[in-house]
Design a protein around this motif. Structure first.
Motif, mmCIF file in Angstrom:
data_model
loop_
_atom_site.group_PDB
_atom_site.id
_atom_site.type_symbol
_atom_site.label_atom_id
_atom_site.label_comp_id
_atom_site.label_asym_id
_atom_site.label_seq_id
_atom_site.Cartn_x
_atom_site.Cartn_y
_atom_site.Cartn_z
ATOM 1 N N LEU A 121 0.826 -1.207 0.000
ATOM 2 C CA LEU A 121 0.000 0.000 0.000
ATOM 3 C C LEU A 121 0.859 1.255 0.000
ATOM 4 O O LEU A 121 0.512 2.244 -0.651
ATOM 5 C CB LEU A 121 -0.925 -0.002 1.224
ATOM 6 N N ILE A 122 1.987 1.224 0.704
ATOM 7 C CA ILE A 122 2.892 2.369 0.702
ATOM 8 C C ILE A 122 3.452 2.598 -0.700
ATOM 9 O O ILE A 122 3.497 3.728 -1.199
ATOM 10 C CB ILE A 122 4.032 2.147 1.716
ATOM 11 N N VAL A 123 3.874 1.508 -1.344
ATOM 12 C CA VAL A 123 4.417 1.623 -2.696
ATOM 13 C C VAL A 123 3.353 2.120 -3.661
ATOM 14 O O VAL A 123 3.595 3.020 -4.478
ATOM 15 C CB VAL A 123 4.979 0.258 -3.161
ATOM 16 N N LEU A 124 2.148 1.550 -3.558
ATOM 17 C CA LEU A 124 1.066 1.966 -4.447
ATOM 18 C C LEU A 124 0.670 3.414 -4.205
ATOM 19 O O LEU A 124 0.441 4.176 -5.155
ATOM 20 C CB LEU A 124 -0.143 1.050 -4.251
ATOM 21 N N GLY A 125 0.592 3.816 -2.926
ATOM 22 C CA GLY A 125 0.246 5.197 -2.616
ATOM 23 C C GLY A 125 1.274 6.180 -3.144
ATOM 24 O O GLY A 125 0.920 7.227 -3.702
ATOM 25 N N SER A 126 2.560 5.856 -2.989
ATOM 26 C CA SER A 126 3.615 6.723 -3.520
ATOM 27 C C SER A 126 3.554 6.792 -5.034
ATOM 28 O O SER A 126 3.679 7.873 -5.632
ATOM 29 C CB SER A 126 4.991 6.205 -3.071
ATOM 30 N N ILE A 184 -6.775 3.766 -2.823
ATOM 31 C CA ILE A 184 -6.278 3.356 -1.510
ATOM 32 C C ILE A 184 -7.362 3.569 -0.453
ATOM 33 O O ILE A 184 -7.622 2.696 0.387
ATOM 34 C CB ILE A 184 -5.015 4.146 -1.139
ATOM 35 N N VAL A 185 -8.001 4.729 -0.504
ATOM 36 C CA VAL A 185 -9.045 5.042 0.476
ATOM 37 C C VAL A 185 -10.204 4.063 0.356
ATOM 38 O O VAL A 185 -10.721 3.556 1.357
ATOM 39 C CB VAL A 185 -9.534 6.494 0.293
ATOM 40 N N VAL A 186 -10.624 3.778 -0.876
ATOM 41 C CA VAL A 186 -11.748 2.867 -1.096
ATOM 42 C C VAL A 186 -11.420 1.468 -0.563
ATOM 43 O O VAL A 186 -12.228 0.839 0.137
ATOM 44 C CB VAL A 186 -12.114 2.812 -2.594
ATOM 45 N N MET A 187 -10.228 0.973 -0.874
ATOM 46 C CA MET A 187 -9.850 -0.364 -0.422
ATOM 47 C C MET A 187 -9.758 -0.440 1.097
ATOM 48 O O MET A 187 -10.173 -1.432 1.702
ATOM 49 C CB MET A 187 -8.524 -0.779 -1.066
ATOM 50 N N LEU A 188 -9.235 0.611 1.736
ATOM 51 C CA LEU A 188 -9.134 0.602 3.191
ATOM 52 C C LEU A 188 -10.512 0.686 3.845
ATOM 53 O O LEU A 188 -10.749 0.060 4.882
ATOM 54 C CB LEU A 188 -8.251 1.767 3.656
ATOM 55 N N MET A 233 -10.571 11.026 -11.038
ATOM 56 C CA MET A 233 -11.105 10.606 -9.749
ATOM 57 C C MET A 233 -12.211 9.573 -9.923
ATOM 58 O O MET A 233 -12.282 8.586 -9.180
ATOM 59 C CB MET A 233 -11.632 11.819 -8.973
ATOM 60 N N CYS A 234 -13.064 9.785 -10.907
ATOM 61 C CA CYS A 234 -14.150 8.829 -11.166
ATOM 62 C C CYS A 234 -13.591 7.486 -11.638
ATOM 63 O O CYS A 234 -14.062 6.417 -11.218
ATOM 64 C CB CYS A 234 -15.109 9.401 -12.209
ATOM 65 N N ILE A 235 -12.578 7.536 -12.504
ATOM 66 C CA ILE A 235 -11.959 6.288 -12.982
ATOM 67 C C ILE A 235 -11.273 5.559 -11.841
ATOM 68 O O ILE A 235 -11.398 4.330 -11.693
ATOM 69 C CB ILE A 235 -10.957 6.606 -14.115
ATOM 70 N N LEU A 236 -10.564 6.297 -11.001
ATOM 71 C CA LEU A 236 -9.863 5.683 -9.878
ATOM 72 C C LEU A 236 -10.846 5.122 -8.849
ATOM 73 O O LEU A 236 -10.540 4.129 -8.172
ATOM 74 C CB LEU A 236 -8.937 6.710 -9.218
ATOM 75 N N TYR A 237 -12.000 5.733 -8.731
ATOM 76 C CA TYR A 237 -13.038 5.203 -7.839
ATOM 77 C C TYR A 237 -13.474 3.820 -8.303
ATOM 78 O O TYR A 237 -13.635 2.902 -7.480
ATOM 79 C CB TYR A 237 -14.215 6.168 -7.809
ATOM 80 N N GLU A 238 -13.662 3.680 -9.611
ATOM 81 C CA GLU A 238 -14.047 2.374 -10.155
ATOM 82 C C GLU A 238 -12.934 1.346 -9.954
ATOM 83 O O GLU A 238 -13.193 0.185 -9.624
ATOM 84 C CB GLU A 238 -14.385 2.512 -11.643
ATOM 85 N N LEU A 239 -11.689 1.770 -10.149
ATOM 86 C CA LEU A 239 -10.568 0.855 -9.925
ATOM 87 C C LEU A 239 -10.475 0.455 -8.457
ATOM 88 O O LEU A 239 -10.114 -0.689 -8.132
ATOM 89 C CB LEU A 239 -9.258 1.510 -10.382
ATOM 90 N N GLY A 240 -10.786 1.394 -7.575
ATOM 91 C CA GLY A 240 -10.779 1.082 -6.152
ATOM 92 C C GLY A 240 -11.829 0.041 -5.793
ATOM 93 O O GLY A 240 -11.576 -0.849 -4.972
#
Length: 265
Positions: A121-126, A184-188, A233-240
């Protein structure tokens, strides 16, 4: 005889007294300062503050007259602005190290199955933060300044102040760097059982509206930058949402996984 580890043993030996927590926090903060100082020293040597200024000024200079330059209105701007840019670049360079120190501080309070997924998660967040900032630098700023320059009258010389320019792009870097953390937020949220995937799907329409509202608030008043923030943001929400189901199962406690196998319903 079951090989499933006893949940009570996962945190065995990790209890620390309050004073030791404070000492650990002090050490982690010092490590952050040391890492930041090393990155600043490296960047001060190459490419140097002037080189960093030239790099971040590329998008706006592409839409200025060939011989035009950014101006420094403030008396101390020629000194403080390069230092601010150097500090910003050092924070970005040391971001994985800073996030690791945060993880190392909270790691003693995590279960063993949770520690296994903290580093990814740290690597992905960075990585997402770097992608967001790179998206600003190499796409959003160029399109945004091109759009704005179309409204500049011919009798007006557009020579922005370097201090106001740096403040503007810093706010965009921060906005996009944080916005790209949506997966990251969605998964957490799903992993912590604060929300279900079904509710996230039902919230999809509201999130689209929320994304455009956030983009309208944190970006300059032009359509290009607002769309450039809201759409990703909308695309990343779907990926989350797609990644949340896998992450919730993969990082589940061993006893929960065993219970799901024995009771599929």
């Amino acid at each position: 005889m079951s090989n499933t580890p006893d949940p009570a043993d996962e945190l065995a030996g990790t209890e620390q007294p309050f004073v030791q927590h404070l000492m650990e926090l002090r050490d982690r903060l010092l490590y952050c300062v040391y890492g930041l100082a090393v990155c600043m020293a490296i960047l001060a040597v190459w490419p140097g503050p002037s080189g960093l200024i030239d790099l971040i000024a590329v998008p706006i200079k592409a839409h200025m007259p060939p011989d035009a330059k950014l101006i420094a209105v403030g008396v101390f701007s020629p000194f403080f602005v390069p230092i601010k840019v150097l500090g910003m670049a050092a924070v970005l360079m040391s971001l994985p190290w800073l996030m690791y120190q945060m993880w190392a501080f909270v790691a003693p309070g995590l279960y063993s199955h949770e520690k296994k997924f903290a580093m990814p998660l740290i690597v992905l967040g960075s990585l997402l933060a770097y992608i967001g900032i790179g998206f600003v630098q190499f796409f959003v700023l160029d399109k945004m300044f091109g759009f704005i320059q179309q409204f500049t009258p011919a009798s007006v010389a557009a020579t922005p102040d370097i201090a106001s320019y740096v403040e503007a792009i810093l706010s965009l870097y921060l906005a996009f760097g944080l916005a790209f953390q949506v997966p990251i937020v969605v998964m957490l949220l799903v992993r912590l059982n604060m929300v279900t995937i079904e509710r996230l799907k039902a919230f999809r329409g509201y999130f689209i509206v929320l994304a455009f509202v956030i983009a309208a608030v944190v970006t300059p008043p032009d359509v290009i930058s607002q769309l450039a923030l809201a759409v990703p943001m909308c695309i990343l929400y779907e990926l989350g949402i797609l990644g949340a189901r896998w992450f919730a199962k993969s990082s589940a406690a061993p006893e929960a996984t065993e219970a799901e196998r024995t009771d599929p319903s």
